[in-house]
Design an enzyme around this catalytic site. Structure first.
Site, PDB file in Angstrom:
ATOM      1  N   GLY A   1      21.319 -20.089  17.399  1.00  0.00           N
ATOM      2  CA  GLY A   1      20.872 -19.671  18.722  1.00  0.00           C
ATOM      3  C   GLY A   1      21.609 -18.432  19.176  1.00  0.00           C
TER       4      GLY A   1
ATOM      5  N   ASP B   1      29.387 -26.276  34.106  1.00  0.00           N
ATOM      6  CA  ASP B   1      28.038 -25.720  33.927  1.00  0.00           C
ATOM      7  C   ASP B   1      27.168 -26.693  33.136  1.00  0.00           C
ATOM      8  OD1 ASP B   1      25.990 -23.897  34.109  1.00  0.00           O
ATOM      9  OD2 ASP B   1      26.746 -22.560  32.547  1.00  0.00           O
TER      10      ASP B   1
HETATM   11  N1  LIG Z   1      28.378 -26.933  18.203  1.00  0.00           N
HETATM   12  C1  LIG Z   1      27.083 -26.644  18.036  1.00  0.00           C
HETATM   13  N2  LIG Z   1      26.343 -27.322  17.130  1.00  0.00           N
HETATM   14  C2  LIG Z   1      25.023 -27.047  16.959  1.00  0.00           C
HETATM   15  N3  LIG Z   1      24.351 -26.092  17.635  1.00  0.00           N
HETATM   16  C3  LIG Z   1      25.025 -25.379  18.546  1.00  0.00           C
HETATM   17  C4  LIG Z   1      26.416 -25.605  18.796  1.00  0.00           C
HETATM   18  N4  LIG Z   1      26.822 -24.746  19.758  1.00  0.00           N
HETATM   19  C5  LIG Z   1      25.747 -24.030  20.107  1.00  0.00           C
HETATM   20  N5  LIG Z   1      24.658 -24.379  19.388  1.00  0.00           N
HETATM   21  C6  LIG Z   1      23.294 -23.797  19.477  1.00  0.00           C
HETATM   22  O1  LIG Z   1      23.375 -22.433  19.836  1.00  0.00           O
HETATM   23  C7  LIG Z   1      22.676 -22.169  21.054  1.00  0.00           C
HETATM   24  C8  LIG Z   1      23.444 -21.138  21.896  1.00  0.00           C
HETATM   25  O2  LIG Z   1      24.758 -21.675  22.199  1.00  0.00           O
HETATM   26  P1  LIG Z   1      25.511 -21.459  23.574  1.00  0.00           P
HETATM   27  O3  LIG Z   1      24.768 -22.149  24.666  1.00  0.00           O
HETATM   28  O4  LIG Z   1      26.922 -21.834  23.372  1.00  0.00           O
HETATM   29  O5  LIG Z   1      25.378 -19.890  23.725  1.00  0.00           O
HETATM   30  P2  LIG Z   1      25.501 -19.022  25.054  1.00  0.00           P
HETATM   31  O6  LIG Z   1      25.468 -17.594  24.631  1.00  0.00           O
HETATM   32  O7  LIG Z   1      26.686 -19.437  25.835  1.00  0.00           O
HETATM   33  O8  LIG Z   1      24.173 -19.439  25.758  1.00  0.00           O
HETATM   34  P3  LIG Z   1      23.808 -19.354  27.317  1.00  0.00           P
HETATM   35  O9  LIG Z   1      23.112 -18.054  27.498  1.00  0.00           O
HETATM   36  O10 LIG Z   1      22.879 -20.534  27.472  1.00  0.00           O
HETATM   37  O11 LIG Z   1      25.063 -19.517  28.090  1.00  0.00           O
HETATM   38  C9  LIG Z   1      22.543 -23.521  21.720  1.00  0.00           C
HETATM   39  O12 LIG Z   1      21.413 -23.598  22.519  1.00  0.00           O
HETATM   40  C10 LIG Z   1      22.463 -24.486  20.539  1.00  0.00           C
HETATM   41  O13 LIG Z   1      21.128 -24.571  20.096  1.00  0.00           O
END
Ligand SMILES: Nc1ncnc2c1ncn2[C@@H]1O[C@H](COP(=O)(O)OP(=O)(O)OP(=O)(O)O)[C@@H](O)[C@H]1O
Length: 303
Positions: free
Chosen positions: A31, A141
């Site tokens: 992601g 959050d």
């Molecule tokens: N530990 C994990 N195991 C499996 N998939 C994960 C894990 N951490 C994150 N992901 C995947 O990666 C995606 C993005 O992660 P994350 O929400 O940490 O990113 P972000 O950049 O902080 O996103 P946001 O814009 O929502 O804050 C998640 O929606 C999930 O699908």
């Protein structure tokens, strides 16, 4: 057009940490969010999730929160595996490595397996929140995108950027989950802050008519939690837990432990008389989830 991360994290690419020297092989992209890119990586036979940050300050703050929670004697122990820098096109990019969680969003899970799973998932999520709260932190959050539901309705939280020590100002939030947005309390790291988001999260995942989509654009003077009662009334699964949701939304639980007791009583049918809650399979799943939780605590408990 190929993005920088698609190029840097092509399957098979080896990522070498600059300071700790560990290397990881990329399997696939998981992601890409506003704070970073998450990829599934392999080190030997073990699989992990690696998150590379765009903004160094936000990324570092996320690592600090994750490290704090990883050091607690909870199921989050050792969630953080590594934190290092890597070179991408001559530029240094920070990354951290965490446990990989195989699962899906709560909305997807409920859509696939049925709304009654909300009781099992809700129990597991409340248990996670209770652990965080007992350690002196608030998740901050809490939202659908920040949790993963796996096979037996087991719950894992991801994205620890909002974790805040109790008593401080909430540092990361998402409007519709924020009690301040609904004029239902301060943006202060209290257990009741997470419980408010918990109630919204459950309602949002049961919101088949997509009422929340319109709520994002609502004028401040029109925001009133009473509008959420409509969703509670029109959805049978939400209606069963309405007494809990109302208390959580109105800030009537001081602690998550208190909320958890109330929840357990409610879903075990002690306070409800509706036949829909008398589901033996639900008890089996609930027992299975308790077993998995106990096994996780056993595996990650300090030796
Ligand atoms: N530990 C994990 N195991 C499996 N998939 C994960 C894990 N951490 C994150 N992901 C995947 O990666 C995606 C993005 O992660 P994350 O929400 O940490 O990113 P972000 O950049 O902080 O996103 P946001 O814009 O929502 O804050 C998640 O929606 C999930 O699908």
């Amino acid at each position: 057009m190929t993005t920088w991360y698609e190029e840097a994290f092509r399957p098979g690419t080896e990522i070498q940490g600059k300071w700790n020297g560990r290397s990881y092989v990329v399997e696939r992209l998981l992601g890409a969010g506003s704070n970073g890119v998450v990829v599934l990586v392999r080190r030997g036979t073990a699989r992990f999730a690696l998150k590379a940050g765009h903004e160094t300050v936000d990324h570092q703050s996320e690592i600090n929160s994750l490290l704090a929670i990883s050091l607690t004697d909870t199921s989050f122990k050792n969630f953080l595996i590594d934190a290092d820098d890597m070179q991408v096109r001559g530029k240094e990019i920070s990354f951290y490595v965490m446990r990989y969680i195989d699962g899906m969003t709560i909305s997807h899970f409920i859509h696939k397996r049925g709304q009654d799973w909300i009781y099992v998932i809700g129990s597991n999520l409340l248990r996670k929140l209770t652990e965080i709260h007992k350690s002196g932190y608030v998740f901050g959050d809490l939202k659908i995108e920040n949790m993963i539901v796996s096979k037996y309705g087991d719950v894992d939280l991801i994205d620890f950027g909002g974790v805040t020590p109790k008593g401080r100002a909430i540092k990361q939030l998402t409007e519709v989950y924020d009690r301040g947005y609904w004029k239902m309390g301060e943006r202060v790291a209290e257990e009741s802050y997470d419980l408010f988001s918990f109630a919204i999260l459950l309602l949002k995942s049961l919101d088949q008519r997509k009422r929340f989509t319109a709520m994002n654009k609502m004028l401040p003077q029109n925001r009133d939690v009473d509008q959420l009662m409509v969703i509670m009334r029109e959805n049978s699964a939400a209606a069963q837990i309405a007494p809990f949701l109302q208390k959580a939304l109105r800030g009537e639980f001081t602690t998550s432990q208190e909320a958890f007791h109330y929840w357990k009583k409610l879903i075990s049918g002690k306070k409800l008389t509706q036949p829909a809650l008398k589901m033996p399979w639900l008890k089996i799943c609930f027992a299975a989830s308790i077993f998995i939780f106990a096994a996780t605590v056993y595996v990650y408990w300090p030796n």
